[in-house]
Design a protein around this motif. Structure first.
Motif, mmCIF file in Angstrom:
data_model
loop_
_atom_site.group_PDB
_atom_site.id
_atom_site.type_symbol
_atom_site.label_atom_id
_atom_site.label_comp_id
_atom_site.label_asym_id
_atom_site.label_seq_id
_atom_site.Cartn_x
_atom_site.Cartn_y
_atom_site.Cartn_z
ATOM 1 N N ASP A 1 -14.221 73.076 23.915
ATOM 2 C CA ASP A 1 -15.001 73.224 25.151
ATOM 3 C C ASP A 1 -15.163 71.916 25.917
ATOM 4 O OD1 ASP A 1 -16.737 71.899 23.481
ATOM 5 O OD2 ASP A 1 -18.425 73.259 23.762
ATOM 6 N N PHE A 2 -14.510 70.860 25.460
ATOM 7 C CA PHE A 2 -14.632 69.563 26.130
ATOM 8 C C PHE A 2 -13.637 69.457 27.273
ATOM 9 C CE2 PHE A 2 -13.221 65.135 26.644
ATOM 10 C CZ PHE A 2 -14.429 64.546 26.981
ATOM 11 N N ASP A 3 -14.138 69.084 28.447
ATOM 12 C CA ASP A 3 -13.277 68.877 29.601
ATOM 13 C C ASP A 3 -13.255 67.383 29.936
ATOM 14 O OD1 ASP A 3 -12.778 68.574 32.665
ATOM 15 O OD2 ASP A 3 -12.048 70.590 32.176
ATOM 16 N N PHE A 4 -12.125 66.761 29.743
ATOM 17 C CA PHE A 4 -11.985 65.319 29.908
ATOM 18 C C PHE A 4 -12.304 64.858 31.334
ATOM 19 C CE2 PHE A 4 -8.965 61.962 31.312
ATOM 20 C CZ PHE A 4 -9.529 60.888 30.645
ATOM 21 N N TRP A 5 -11.641 65.458 32.323
ATOM 22 C CA TRP A 5 -11.809 64.958 33.680
ATOM 23 C C TRP A 5 -13.204 65.243 34.224
ATOM 24 C CZ3 TRP A 5 -9.725 61.142 35.849
ATOM 25 C CH2 TRP A 5 -9.891 60.909 37.215
ATOM 26 N N CYS A 6 -13.789 66.352 33.828
ATOM 27 C CA CYS A 6 -15.163 66.652 34.234
ATOM 28 C C CYS A 6 -16.101 65.553 33.727
ATOM 29 C CB CYS A 6 -15.594 68.009 33.676
ATOM 30 S SG CYS A 6 -17.236 68.529 34.184
ATOM 31 N N THR A 7 -15.851 65.070 32.529
ATOM 32 C CA THR A 7 -16.667 64.003 31.947
ATOM 33 C C THR A 7 -16.432 62.683 32.671
ATOM 34 O OG1 THR A 7 -16.650 65.070 29.777
ATOM 35 C CG2 THR A 7 -17.156 62.716 29.828
ATOM 36 N N VAL A 8 -15.181 62.339 32.890
ATOM 37 C CA VAL A 8 -14.848 61.080 33.562
ATOM 38 C C VAL A 8 -15.404 61.062 34.982
ATOM 39 C CG1 VAL A 8 -12.942 59.680 34.491
ATOM 40 C CG2 VAL A 8 -12.769 60.687 32.200
ATOM 41 N N TRP A 9 -15.222 62.142 35.701
ATOM 42 C CA TRP A 9 -15.552 62.209 37.123
ATOM 43 C C TRP A 9 -17.038 62.444 37.367
ATOM 44 C CZ3 TRP A 9 -12.966 59.925 40.498
ATOM 45 C CH2 TRP A 9 -12.984 60.250 41.857
ATOM 46 N N SER A 10 -17.807 62.633 36.307
ATOM 47 C CA SER A 10 -19.235 62.931 36.463
ATOM 48 C C SER A 10 -20.056 61.693 36.782
ATOM 49 C CB SER A 10 -19.775 63.567 35.171
ATOM 50 O OG SER A 10 -19.762 62.620 34.115
ATOM 51 N N SER A 11 -19.467 60.521 36.664
ATOM 52 C CA SER A 11 -20.233 59.291 36.869
ATOM 53 C C SER A 11 -19.360 58.207 37.475
ATOM 54 C CB SER A 11 -20.795 58.799 35.529
ATOM 55 O OG SER A 11 -21.265 57.473 35.629
ATOM 56 N N GLY A 12 -19.968 57.380 38.308
ATOM 57 C CA GLY A 12 -19.249 56.258 38.892
ATOM 58 C C GLY A 12 -18.863 55.195 37.889
ATOM 59 N N TRP A 13 -19.366 55.301 36.657
ATOM 60 C CA TRP A 13 -19.032 54.326 35.605
ATOM 61 C C TRP A 13 -17.522 54.210 35.417
ATOM 62 C CZ3 TRP A 13 -23.522 52.610 35.993
ATOM 63 C CH2 TRP A 13 -24.173 51.815 35.048
ATOM 64 N N CYS A 14 -16.776 55.270 35.751
ATOM 65 C CA CYS A 14 -15.321 55.241 35.577
ATOM 66 C C CYS A 14 -14.661 54.218 36.505
ATOM 67 C CB CYS A 14 -14.712 56.619 35.810
ATOM 68 S SG CYS A 14 -14.917 57.251 37.504
ATOM 69 N N ALA A 15 -15.412 53.743 37.514
ATOM 70 C CA ALA A 15 -14.859 52.785 38.474
ATOM 71 C C ALA A 15 -15.268 51.350 38.183
ATOM 72 C CB ALA A 15 -15.304 53.162 39.890
ATOM 73 N N LEU A 16 -16.056 51.151 37.122
ATOM 74 C CA LEU A 16 -16.534 49.812 36.798
ATOM 75 C C LEU A 16 -15.648 49.166 35.734
ATOM 76 C CD1 LEU A 16 -20.428 50.320 36.673
ATOM 77 C CD2 LEU A 16 -18.999 49.588 38.596
ATOM 78 N N ALA A 17 -15.025 48.052 36.090
ATOM 79 C CA ALA A 17 -14.167 47.331 35.145
ATOM 80 C C ALA A 17 -14.936 47.033 33.846
ATOM 81 C CB ALA A 17 -13.691 46.027 35.779
ATOM 82 N N PRO A 18 -14.235 47.122 32.706
ATOM 83 C CA PRO A 18 -12.788 47.255 32.538
ATOM 84 C C PRO A 18 -12.263 48.685 32.550
ATOM 85 C CG PRO A 18 -13.782 46.939 30.399
ATOM 86 C CD PRO A 18 -14.907 46.872 31.407
ATOM 87 N N PHE A 19 -13.070 49.641 33.058
ATOM 88 C CA PHE A 19 -12.569 50.986 33.319
ATOM 89 C C PHE A 19 -11.842 50.994 34.657
ATOM 90 C CE2 PHE A 19 -16.366 52.366 30.738
ATOM 91 C CZ PHE A 19 -15.658 52.991 29.722
ATOM 92 N N SER A 20 -10.872 51.861 34.782
ATOM 93 C CA SER A 20 -10.259 52.199 36.061
ATOM 94 C C SER A 20 -9.725 53.623 35.905
ATOM 95 C CB SER A 20 -9.134 51.225 36.431
ATOM 96 O OG SER A 20 -8.123 51.205 35.434
ATOM 97 N N PHE A 21 -9.436 54.258 37.026
ATOM 98 C CA PHE A 21 -8.995 55.641 36.921
ATOM 99 C C PHE A 21 -7.931 55.939 37.965
ATOM 100 C CE2 PHE A 21 -12.355 55.612 40.055
ATOM 101 C CZ PHE A 21 -11.897 56.471 41.050
ATOM 102 N N ASN A 22 -7.180 57.002 37.720
ATOM 103 C CA ASN A 22 -6.205 57.508 38.676
ATOM 104 C C ASN A 22 -6.548 58.975 38.911
ATOM 105 O OD1 ASN A 22 -3.767 58.852 39.711
ATOM 106 N ND2 ASN A 22 -2.742 56.894 39.339
ATOM 107 N N GLN A 23 -7.126 59.262 40.066
ATOM 108 C CA GLN A 23 -7.594 60.619 40.332
ATOM 109 C C GLN A 23 -6.442 61.616 40.410
ATOM 110 O OE1 GLN A 23 -10.080 60.941 43.786
ATOM 111 N NE2 GLN A 23 -10.657 63.061 43.389
ATOM 112 N N LYS A 24 -5.337 61.202 40.988
ATOM 113 C CA LYS A 24 -4.195 62.110 41.128
ATOM 114 C C LYS A 24 -3.624 62.497 39.774
ATOM 115 C CE LYS A 24 0.225 62.624 43.549
ATOM 116 N NZ LYS A 24 1.202 61.965 44.479
ATOM 117 N N ARG A 25 -3.484 61.524 38.888
ATOM 118 C CA ARG A 25 -2.920 61.789 37.561
ATOM 119 C C ARG A 25 -3.988 62.187 36.545
ATOM 120 N NH1 ARG A 25 -0.970 57.024 35.464
ATOM 121 N NH2 ARG A 25 0.105 58.244 33.880
#
Length: 291
Positions: free
Chosen positions: A15-39
């Motif tokens: 029942d875990f959805d990876f992108w729902c978790t990543v996209w739920s918070s702006g923390w994904c944009a704070l280095a050393p995190f980065s993200f690629n929304q398209k991929r």
């Protein structure tokens, strides 16, 4: 020297959805995190206990399994692979049991979508230290400035993976810098003294923020402890508690107030008391229901 790449796969709850978790918070944009929304990938640069530095690109191709594309100077051994998996699980809160939360929501038809799409978890850092630093750097400033401060902390103090990618600084690395350096190079403003003091207290053994993860204190008492850290006020403490998996408080900021008025008040401004009263029935889960 060319880096080596390894593909690491491991099982996760269905029942875990990876992108729902990543996209739920702006923390994904704070280095050393980065993200690629398209991929739909999340990347993190991480130093392991062996001192190997890894750039890990995380993705989900199908339910029940995550994939890590690990890039490093040397091939990771079994222990290092297990450590990296543990880091990823921590960042995605995969160890958090949300079944009581989902059970509670069964009484509220308007929230039936939450379980259906696998919502509820949000991204965090692998250490409480990193989350506290980032939270302090998110108060009383624009999101663009928060991202810039986080990026400069990594680039100017963290360990280098490549010209573009660096780790988040350890308490020891941050403690070795002066307040003047943080002000001039990191441009953290008045927060600079808070960041250095926090790091030095941890290094000197005067403060153990990692112990907050397993603290036996109730949330009210733990909040008091968290607020003893300079630079951590009401909002910041509530936000840190959410990252620790405690949702007793709302952690209201301007963005959440605006969203509440849009969703529940047709754009009309709502007082904090109105928002508190709205979520009060959800008890210890109210902060998560709000989010």
């Amino acid at each position: 020297m060319k880096n080596l790449k390894q593909v690491i796969r491991f099982n996760i709850p269905e029942d875990f959805d990876f992108w729902c978790t990543v996209w739920s918070s702006g923390w994904c944009a704070l280095a050393p995190f980065s993200f690629n929304q398209k991929r739909r990938t999340l990347t993190r640069v991480q130093k392991l206990a062996s001192n190997k530095i890894v750039k890990a690109e995380i993705s989900q191709k199908r339910r029940g399994r995550l994939i890590i594309l690990a890039e490093s100077g040397e091939r990771l051994n079994r222990a290092e692979v297990e450590e990296l998996i543990k880091v990823v699980k921590t960042c995605l809160k995969l160890d958090e049991d949300l079944s009581p939360f989902y059970e509670m929501l069964k009484a509220y038809s308007e929230f039936s979508w939450v379980r259906q799409i696998g919502a509820g978890r949000s991204i965090r850092s692998p250490t409480v230290f990193e989350d506290v630093i980032k939270t302090i750097c998110s108060t009383n400033c624009s999101w663009a400035l928060t991202k810039a401060i986080s990026r400069r902390l990594c680039a100017n103090i963290g360990s280098r993976f490549s010209e573009e990618f660096h780790t988040f600084p350890t308490p020891e690395q941050l403690a070795s810098k002066t307040e003047e350096f943080i002000k001039s190079e990191i441009k953290a403003g008045y927060r600079s003294s808070y960041l250095v003091e926090l790091a030095r207290k941890i290094v000197d053994g005067k403060l153990d923020v990692e112990a907050w993860k397993t603290s036996s204190l109730d949330s009210v008492s733990l909040k008091r402890e968290i607020m003893k850290v300079k630079g951590v006020g009401e909002y910041a403490a509530d936000h840190i508690l959410k990252l620790l998996g405690r949702y007793d408080f709302l952690a209201l900021d301007s963005w959440l107030r605006k969203r509440f008025s849009q969703v529940h008040k047709n754009g009309e401004t709502a007082s904090d008391k109105e928002i508190e009263d709205f979520y009060k029935p959800f008890g210890k889960w109210k902060g998560l229901v709000l989010w």
